[in-house]
Design a protein around this motif. Sequence first.
Motif, PDB file in Angstrom:
ATOM      1  N   ALA A  16      -0.234  -9.847  -0.332  1.00 13.40           N
ATOM      2  CA  ALA A  16      -0.437  -8.676   0.522  1.00 13.40           C
ATOM      3  C   ALA A  16      -0.281  -7.405  -0.303  1.00 13.40           C
ATOM      4  N   LEU A  17      -0.943  -6.345   0.138  1.00 14.41           N
ATOM      5  CA  LEU A  17      -0.874  -5.070  -0.574  1.00 14.41           C
ATOM      6  C   LEU A  17       0.483  -4.399  -0.420  1.00 14.41           C
ATOM      7  N   LEU A  18       1.169  -4.667   0.694  1.00 21.00           N
ATOM      8  CA  LEU A  18       2.456  -4.034   0.962  1.00 21.00           C
ATOM      9  C   LEU A  18       3.422  -5.044   1.558  1.00 21.00           C
ATOM     10  N   ALA A  47       1.276   1.161  -5.242  1.00 22.70           N
ATOM     11  CA  ALA A  47       1.190  -0.032  -4.402  1.00 22.70           C
ATOM     12  C   ALA A  47       0.031  -0.927  -4.825  1.00 22.70           C
ATOM     13  N   GLY A  48      -1.056  -0.335  -5.311  1.00 25.41           N
ATOM     14  CA  GLY A  48      -2.215  -1.122  -5.717  1.00 25.41           C
ATOM     15  C   GLY A  48      -1.973  -2.009  -6.924  1.00 25.41           C
ATOM     16  N   ASN A  49      -0.873  -1.784  -7.649  1.00 24.06           N
ATOM     17  CA  ASN A  49      -0.568  -2.599  -8.826  1.00 24.06           C
ATOM     18  C   ASN A  49       0.388  -3.747  -8.528  1.00 24.06           C
ATOM     19  N   ARG A 104       1.549  -7.033  -5.648  1.00 18.51           N
ATOM     20  CA  ARG A 104       1.178  -7.879  -4.518  1.00 18.51           C
ATOM     21  C   ARG A 104       2.431  -8.598  -4.027  1.00 18.51           C
ATOM     22  N   SER A 148       0.198   2.561   2.977  1.00 18.58           N
ATOM     23  CA  SER A 148      -1.176   2.334   2.542  1.00 18.58           C
ATOM     24  C   SER A 148      -1.269   2.544   1.046  1.00 18.58           C
ATOM     25  N   VAL A 149      -2.137   1.773   0.396  1.00 17.15           N
ATOM     26  CA  VAL A 149      -2.327   1.970  -1.049  1.00 17.15           C
ATOM     27  C   VAL A 149      -2.978   3.314  -1.340  1.00 17.15           C
TER      28      VAL A 149
END
Length: 313
Positions: A102-104, A197-199, A201, A236-237
């Motif tokens: 998941a992204l977050l 956050a995008g870096n 998982r 959110s990313v």
Amino acid sequence: MSSRADAVDPARLAQWCVEHLGSLPVEEIFRSGHLSAVIGLRLTDNREVVVKIRSDTPRTAACVEVQRRMFEAGYPCPQPLTGAEPFGEDVATAETYVPGGALLPSAGNAARSFAEAFARLIRLAPRPTEVSPLEPAPSWAAWDHVEDGLWPCPENHEVDLNAVAGPEWIDDAGRHARDRLRAGESEAVLGHCDWLAGNLRWSGDALLVVHDWDSMTVDSEAALVGFAAALYSTVSVDELATVEDTERFLDAYGQARGRELGVDERERSWAAGVWTRAYDAKYQAVVGQPITSLSEGEARERLRRSGPDPRRP
């Protein structure tokens, strides 16, 4: 897709895989990248790997060395499969592909999850003297650069941030943050300076994997924590930490390492966060993009928490 990723020749890539991985690509899983070309591949031996192609700098080999050490220490990162090997005028590296996640983490635990993951990274990272030099730092973390002017040169070298005046509040924020960071001294450690956050998982609230190991750098713990606390996200990313999010991260980081941040550490963490977001805001202003990384009001509030301006008597 970046022009660098789009321009990678499939035949050259296949040859590189045979030479350094012992197997041909049979399927391209994805292709992306900004400063690097990042290509996911399935090989004839059924391995799934990620090949990253970027400019040949001493930092690249050093970052791969750190990533390997972190993997061997049990930190959740892709396993490096090669060193930095020639790819035309560039270099390429390969690592295992770690899909999914998941992204977050869950919204109520985001600050704690991100902070605990960062504290574990700092704890497991080798000492700066145990690995090859990582200079220069990425531009968004290079508050102590030795170039002329306030702002360091961006990695793509397309613009000179010092050649464009203003916005004045961004330049003032960067200058104040830099001076506050210069006013403190502490032991240098290794850390990740792009804790977006995008870096990362997640599997629930457990960290699955951290990417972008080219963003390892050497700085004080306070500065590295400040970058992370200002860059992560709870929602959110595409959105960076609010002032309140940063406050929660700093509290959670102190708990995770077993010792609260002292007053000077905390102030320098706030200053580091201002630096990295002011740098991004300056870049956005210079290239004509909307300024989304920092607002004037938020810069003022973050600077207030970084302590008095060292330039003022």
